[in-house]
Design a protein around this motif. Structure first.
Motif, PDB file in Angstrom:
ATOM      1  N   CYS A  28      -2.579   2.474  -1.115  1.00  0.00           N
ATOM      2  CA  CYS A  28      -1.698   3.120  -0.141  1.00  0.00           C
ATOM      3  C   CYS A  28      -0.264   3.240  -0.679  1.00  0.00           C
ATOM      4  CB  CYS A  28      -1.709   2.316   1.153  1.00  0.00           C
ATOM      5  SG  CYS A  28      -0.447   2.810   2.332  1.00  0.00           S
ATOM      6  N   PRO A  29       0.219   4.465  -0.910  1.00  0.00           N
ATOM      7  CA  PRO A  29       1.592   4.606  -1.422  1.00  0.00           C
ATOM      8  C   PRO A  29       2.648   4.160  -0.416  1.00  0.00           C
ATOM      9  CG  PRO A  29       0.650   6.755  -0.910  1.00  0.00           C
ATOM     10  CD  PRO A  29      -0.455   5.753  -0.758  1.00  0.00           C
ATOM     11  N   TYR A  30       2.369   4.306   0.875  1.00  0.00           N
ATOM     12  CA  TYR A  30       3.331   3.866   1.884  1.00  0.00           C
ATOM     13  C   TYR A  30       3.436   2.346   1.927  1.00  0.00           C
ATOM     14  CZ  TYR A  30       3.299   8.711   3.268  1.00  0.00           C
ATOM     15  OH  TYR A  30       3.406  10.072   3.265  1.00  0.00           O
ATOM     16  N   LYS A  69       6.772  -2.392   0.811  1.00  0.00           N
ATOM     17  CA  LYS A  69       6.992  -3.642   0.073  1.00  0.00           C
ATOM     18  C   LYS A  69       8.228  -3.523  -0.815  1.00  0.00           C
ATOM     19  CE  LYS A  69       2.839  -3.862  -1.649  1.00  0.00           C
ATOM     20  NZ  LYS A  69       1.680  -4.333  -2.409  1.00  0.00           N
ATOM     21  N   ALA A  70       8.438  -2.367  -1.421  1.00  0.00           N
ATOM     22  CA  ALA A  70       9.613  -2.158  -2.274  1.00  0.00           C
ATOM     23  C   ALA A  70      10.896  -2.232  -1.452  1.00  0.00           C
ATOM     24  CB  ALA A  70       9.514  -0.822  -2.997  1.00  0.00           C
ATOM     25  N   LEU A  71      10.886  -1.667  -0.252  1.00  0.00           N
ATOM     26  CA  LEU A  71      12.066  -1.720   0.612  1.00  0.00           C
ATOM     27  C   LEU A  71      12.385  -3.160   0.985  1.00  0.00           C
ATOM     28  CD1 LEU A  71      14.301  -0.527   2.385  1.00  0.00           C
ATOM     29  CD2 LEU A  71      12.589  -0.145   4.156  1.00  0.00           C
ATOM     30  N   LEU A  72      11.373  -3.894   1.408  1.00  0.00           N
ATOM     31  CA  LEU A  72      11.591  -5.295   1.776  1.00  0.00           C
ATOM     32  C   LEU A  72      12.075  -6.110   0.576  1.00  0.00           C
ATOM     33  CD1 LEU A  72       8.450  -5.801   4.045  1.00  0.00           C
ATOM     34  CD2 LEU A  72      10.836  -5.596   4.798  1.00  0.00           C
ATOM     35  N   LEU A  76      13.965  -9.607   1.246  1.00  0.00           N
ATOM     36  CA  LEU A  76      13.320 -10.147   2.434  1.00  0.00           C
ATOM     37  C   LEU A  76      11.917 -10.624   2.055  1.00  0.00           C
ATOM     38  CD1 LEU A  76      14.352  -7.403   5.009  1.00  0.00           C
ATOM     39  CD2 LEU A  76      15.319  -9.710   4.768  1.00  0.00           C
ATOM     40  N   PRO A  77      11.664 -11.914   2.138  1.00  0.00           N
ATOM     41  CA  PRO A  77      10.321 -12.409   1.820  1.00  0.00           C
ATOM     42  C   PRO A  77       9.322 -11.970   2.891  1.00  0.00           C
ATOM     43  CG  PRO A  77      11.699 -14.200   2.628  1.00  0.00           C
ATOM     44  CD  PRO A  77      12.581 -12.984   2.521  1.00  0.00           C
ATOM     45  N   PHE A  78       8.103 -11.691   2.458  1.00  0.00           N
ATOM     46  CA  PHE A  78       7.088 -11.244   3.402  1.00  0.00           C
ATOM     47  C   PHE A  78       5.729 -11.779   2.987  1.00  0.00           C
ATOM     48  CE2 PHE A  78       7.679  -8.005   0.156  1.00  0.00           C
ATOM     49  CZ  PHE A  78       6.388  -7.721  -0.261  1.00  0.00           C
ATOM     50  N   GLN A  79       4.856 -11.849   3.972  1.00  0.00           N
ATOM     51  CA  GLN A  79       3.464 -12.229   3.735  1.00  0.00           C
ATOM     52  C   GLN A  79       2.652 -10.941   3.717  1.00  0.00           C
ATOM     53  OE1 GLN A  79       1.608 -14.397   6.912  1.00  0.00           O
ATOM     54  NE2 GLN A  79      -0.330 -14.543   5.850  1.00  0.00           N
ATOM     55  N   GLU A  80       2.018 -10.668   2.594  1.00  0.00           N
ATOM     56  CA  GLU A  80       1.169  -9.489   2.482  1.00  0.00           C
ATOM     57  C   GLU A  80      -0.261  -9.866   2.856  1.00  0.00           C
ATOM     58  OE1 GLU A  80      -0.058  -5.987  -0.670  1.00  0.00           O
ATOM     59  OE2 GLU A  80       1.003  -7.749  -1.416  1.00  0.00           O
ATOM     60  N   GLY A 131       4.728   1.313  11.029  1.00  0.00           N
ATOM     61  CA  GLY A 131       4.408   1.602   9.642  1.00  0.00           C
ATOM     62  C   GLY A 131       5.655   1.790   8.802  1.00  0.00           C
ATOM     63  N   PHE A 132       5.489   2.427   7.650  1.00  0.00           N
ATOM     64  CA  PHE A 132       6.590   2.607   6.710  1.00  0.00           C
ATOM     65  C   PHE A 132       7.728   3.428   7.317  1.00  0.00           C
ATOM     66  CE2 PHE A 132       8.537   5.303   3.372  1.00  0.00           C
ATOM     67  CZ  PHE A 132       9.288   4.308   2.766  1.00  0.00           C
TER      68      PHE A 132
END
Length: 85
Positions: free
Chosen positions: A12-14, A19-22, A27-31, A65-66
């Motif tokens: 998924c490109p979005y 993820k790139a924006l975060l 900003l840490p995130f859980q994928e 979403g994105f």
């Protein structure tokens, strides 16, 4: 500290853009990768009411979403929701 969760698929490109924006905002995130994982996909749909990825949550609040994440960032809302990160 704010908790950011993002449901993704590898192709998924979005998802990659979200993820790139975060990451760019440090900003840490859980994928949560849902590729081939029916149970996680169903969990995402139940939580968000949507079937597309990415689906993003901040402190268990559904952001969307994105495009929704970008809109939130543009208006300063992302910084507001994650002030302590």
């Amino acid at each position: 500290m704010a908790k950011i969760e993002i449901y993704t698929k590898f192709s998924c490109p979005y998802c990659h853009r979200a993820k790139a924006l975060l990451t760019s905002k440090q900003l840490p995130f859980q994928e949560i990768k849902i590729d081939g994982k029916f149970d996680l996909r169903e969990e995402m749909i139940k939580r968000s009411g949507r079937t597309t990825v990415p689906q993003i949550f901040i402190n268990s609040e559904h952001i969307g979403g994105f495009d929704d994440l970008c809109d939130l960032d543009t208006c300063g809302g992302l910084d507001y929701l994650t002030p302590d990160i």
